[in-house]
Design an enzyme around this catalytic site. Sequence first.
Site, mmCIF file in Angstrom:
data_model
loop_
_atom_site.group_PDB
_atom_site.id
_atom_site.type_symbol
_atom_site.label_atom_id
_atom_site.label_comp_id
_atom_site.label_asym_id
_atom_site.label_seq_id
_atom_site.Cartn_x
_atom_site.Cartn_y
_atom_site.Cartn_z
ATOM 1 N N LYS A 19 0.843 -1.206 0.000
ATOM 2 C CA LYS A 19 0.000 0.000 0.000
ATOM 3 C C LYS A 19 0.875 1.252 0.000
ATOM 4 C CE LYS A 19 -2.848 2.688 3.145
ATOM 5 N NZ LYS A 19 -4.108 2.803 2.407
ATOM 6 N N LYS A 118 -17.579 -6.471 -6.061
ATOM 7 C CA LYS A 118 -17.161 -7.406 -5.020
ATOM 8 C C LYS A 118 -16.798 -8.773 -5.586
ATOM 9 C CE LYS A 118 -18.432 -5.196 -1.092
ATOM 10 N NZ LYS A 118 -18.015 -5.253 0.278
ATOM 11 N N ARG A 523 -6.131 0.100 -1.009
ATOM 12 C CA ARG A 523 -7.078 0.290 0.083
ATOM 13 C C ARG A 523 -7.187 -0.958 0.955
ATOM 14 N NH1 ARG A 523 -11.459 3.723 1.062
ATOM 15 N NH2 ARG A 523 -11.111 5.411 -0.392
ATOM 16 N N CYS A 524 -6.990 -0.783 2.242
ATOM 17 C CA CYS A 524 -7.099 -1.910 3.167
ATOM 18 C C CYS A 524 -8.137 -1.589 4.238
ATOM 19 C CB CYS A 524 -5.761 -2.160 3.851
ATOM 20 S SG CYS A 524 -4.443 -2.529 2.692
ATOM 21 N N TRP A 569 -19.343 -6.267 7.918
ATOM 22 C CA TRP A 569 -18.041 -5.610 7.854
ATOM 23 C C TRP A 569 -17.186 -5.900 9.087
ATOM 24 C CZ3 TRP A 569 -19.929 -0.324 5.358
ATOM 25 C CH2 TRP A 569 -20.312 -0.602 4.039
ATOM 26 N N GLU A 613 -25.132 -6.967 -0.019
ATOM 27 C CA GLU A 613 -23.939 -7.790 -0.238
ATOM 28 C C GLU A 613 -23.902 -9.018 0.660
ATOM 29 O OE1 GLU A 613 -21.158 -4.568 0.598
ATOM 30 O OE2 GLU A 613 -20.287 -5.833 2.154
ATOM 31 N N HIS A 702 -19.297 10.707 -5.508
ATOM 32 C CA HIS A 702 -17.961 10.148 -5.727
ATOM 33 C C HIS A 702 -17.051 11.093 -6.492
ATOM 34 C CE1 HIS A 702 -20.544 6.599 -5.046
ATOM 35 N NE2 HIS A 702 -19.529 6.270 -4.276
ATOM 36 N N CYS A 734 -25.040 9.628 -1.248
ATOM 37 C CA CYS A 734 -24.433 8.989 -0.064
ATOM 38 C C CYS A 734 -23.824 10.076 0.814
ATOM 39 C CB CYS A 734 -23.372 7.969 -0.526
ATOM 40 S SG CYS A 734 -22.775 6.887 0.807
HETATM 41 N N1 GLN Z 1 -24.267 7.823 7.242
HETATM 42 C C1 GLN Z 1 -23.154 7.363 6.498
HETATM 43 C C2 GLN Z 1 -22.423 8.554 5.887
HETATM 44 O O1 GLN Z 1 -23.035 9.488 5.546
HETATM 45 C C3 GLN Z 1 -23.551 6.416 5.410
HETATM 46 C C4 GLN Z 1 -22.362 5.861 4.672
HETATM 47 C C5 GLN Z 1 -22.680 4.730 3.736
HETATM 48 O O2 GLN Z 1 -23.806 4.439 3.444
HETATM 49 N N2 GLN Z 1 -21.676 4.078 3.202
HETATM 50 O O3 GLN Z 1 -21.228 8.552 5.727
HETATM 51 ZN ZN ZN Z 2 -24.218 5.331 1.193
#
Ligand code: GLN
Ligand code: ZN
EC number: 2.1.1.14
Length: 761
Positions: A19, A118, A523-524, A569, A613, A702, A734
């Site tokens: 990394k 994945k 990324r780890c 996770w 997932e 993103h 997100c």
């Molecule tokens: N509440 C989290 C954030 O806003 C949700 C993150 C996620 O869904 N991966 O970062």
């Molecule tokens: Zn999200």
Amino acid sequence: MPVAHSLGFPRIGRDRELKKALEAYWKGDLDEAGLRQVGRELRAAHWQLQADAGIELLPVGDFAWYDQVLSHSLMFDVIPQRFRPAEGEPTLETLFAMARGVSKRCCGSGSQAQEMTKWFDTNYHYLVPEFTQDQSFKLAWTQLFDEVEEALALGHRIKPVLIGPLTFLWLGKAKGEAFDKLELLERLLPVYGEVLERLAAQGVEWVQIDEPILVMDLPQEWKNAFERAYNLLQRAPLKKLVATYFGGLEDNLGLAAALPVDGLHIDLVRAPEQYPVILDRLPAYKILSLGLVNGRNVWRCDLEKALEVARHAAERLGERLWIAPSCSLLHSPVDLTREDQLDTEVKSWLAFAVQKCAEVAALARAIEAPEDPDILLALQQSRAVQLGRAQSPRIHDPVVQARLASIKPRHSQRASSFAERIELQRAGLQLPLFPTTTIGSFPQTPAIRLARQAFKQGTLAAGDYTEAMQAEIRRAIAIQEQLGLDVLVHGEAERNDMVEYFAEQLEGYSFTRFGWVQSYGSRCVKPAVIHGDLSRPAPMTVDWIRYAQQQTDKVVKGMLTGPVTMLMWSFPREDISREQQARQLALAIRDEVCDLEAAGIRIVQIDEAAFREGLPLRRAAWQHYLDWAVDAFRLCASGVRDETQIHTHMCYSEFNDVIESIAAMDADVITIETSRSQMELLEAFRAFDYPNDIGPGVYDIHSPRVPEADEMVRLLQKAAERIPAERLWVNPDCGLKTRAWPETEAALVNMVAAARKLRAA
Ligand code: GLN
Ligand code: ZN
């Protein structure tokens, strides 16, 4: 004596050397020769570690600069046009461009990285090969052969590892005009043949060909293709071990056993029931490799239990028995001996990749020399560990168990139906049409990270840390008020990670210092370990959220991570089911939801990013998973009054096949990722007549790009064609933690403007 072998070893290094080298190289602080040197040293060290642990056939080809699937794409010349070098062979630059994309420079147009997804049901991500209908294949990348040379020069006995042709095709995506990927097989096989020939010419005796898709439901044409493919590859003058893992062969067992190859590896950790059935199907000339040591969790193997199977197999198979981890150790942390701060009892229960190799070797040795004092000692220790753990008070919490036993179906049920609840919630919350909100996190600035680090290291006093975080909350609230958002969040400044933050506050979790596992590229992740019954000794978020609510008259939404995501996770326990662990987590989170409500919080969001997932690889197992996953969510969401609004958030874009379960979660509001699909994925919700409120993400978080208000208006209009306007919310795809403030504010200004335009229309 059975051969002890390994299917693959983690490549990142025990100190994440790979990394660090990759990131230095990308920044320009390390040149290519330096990077290659790090790779060479890691490979040499890893082979030596495995050999020292007693592994006899060492994997080669498990090293990758970014991802093993990507290495195969290069090897077979599956290089999308946009990355093809103008002249000459692909280089490391080509590889990294495919992995990471090329950003727009002054004159070029930039190229988007290959898609990432994945690897089966693990948390590892691979780069999806892109196939075109006119795809041709040729040998274009010699890394594997170079590494074989390297290992041989070091004097190792090796077994190169390849992803099999059918799995490779299966993992890829057809680009351009639609076509059947399987049509490419005939063109691909000669290149596989060439690879095998070349390995044989290097003096390789055995090659491992991974075909994990054999543990999935396969269409008949794919099943048929296996025999055809391996008949062709049969000609290559070296021995082939076909490796399957992550599940049972089930309906593909006969097919896999009969393939014209020299050996078969099966995963007896995930699918112990494959043994001894397999014995009756396996041709008498074939090697059988038993995956007895779990390659993807952190627990020590119960050697005595594994040995029972191995002994039985040795009697039946004699020299034809091999022993291995269940799958590549890519999914394990590297070396437990590094953990100097782990509780000694918990540490005695664990094994990482290096230790797992020793376990494999011990099993093989136990068959050869059952009276060997070292082996007797290893077995005795293993028994002591199993017994000690089973009886440890650390694991068993009678309070948790009694509470779980007292849970009735009604605890997973809100008092009233959504239709009734939403009326009460609307009356109480008084939100406008198209209410605006965000998903939870705001930019994690360097100052925030520094404060958190200093607090963890003890150089920042608790009081000062609290003040720093409260200042962040005040700032986030002030900005949101100024932006005119309707439902505010506290911003998650205090969280390093959406799972670890909660895990650290729950009883039953342990944490490693160096238990890193590759997620993708450089990324780890360092998943927390669930070692015992889970409970919540004290409220986890209430102080922060209450503080945020005190700063404003607008409603602040509490922010939690859901039970399924917590579980997926983490490294789970193996002595009780995933379902039971999810229920324990659900009860802990339920208490938090209720405490937030008691503190005056009227909206609570429970994130379930990992809900989808968790789906098993086999369809037949889906419903059982979905049932308990949905129930775990409902259990944590159903302790509150009708007036309290429960949100959930899921950041991905495939709901078609699980929409019924998403609806069964019965969250009052679900926010999802949709902007990049142009709202198309709402189609699943429309077709199902999804009854509750939805917040389809209106912009992609993103990228730093700031979308115009009109763009979001158009997306929302599209959404309104599928979902009645009074049930739509307006939010990003997100959380915003990876973004910077300027673009975040600019995008949210436009988002609020978009909502206002729609209200006025
Ligand atoms: N509440 C989290 C954030 O806003 C949700 C993150 C996620 O869904 N991966 O970062
Ligand atoms: Zn999200």
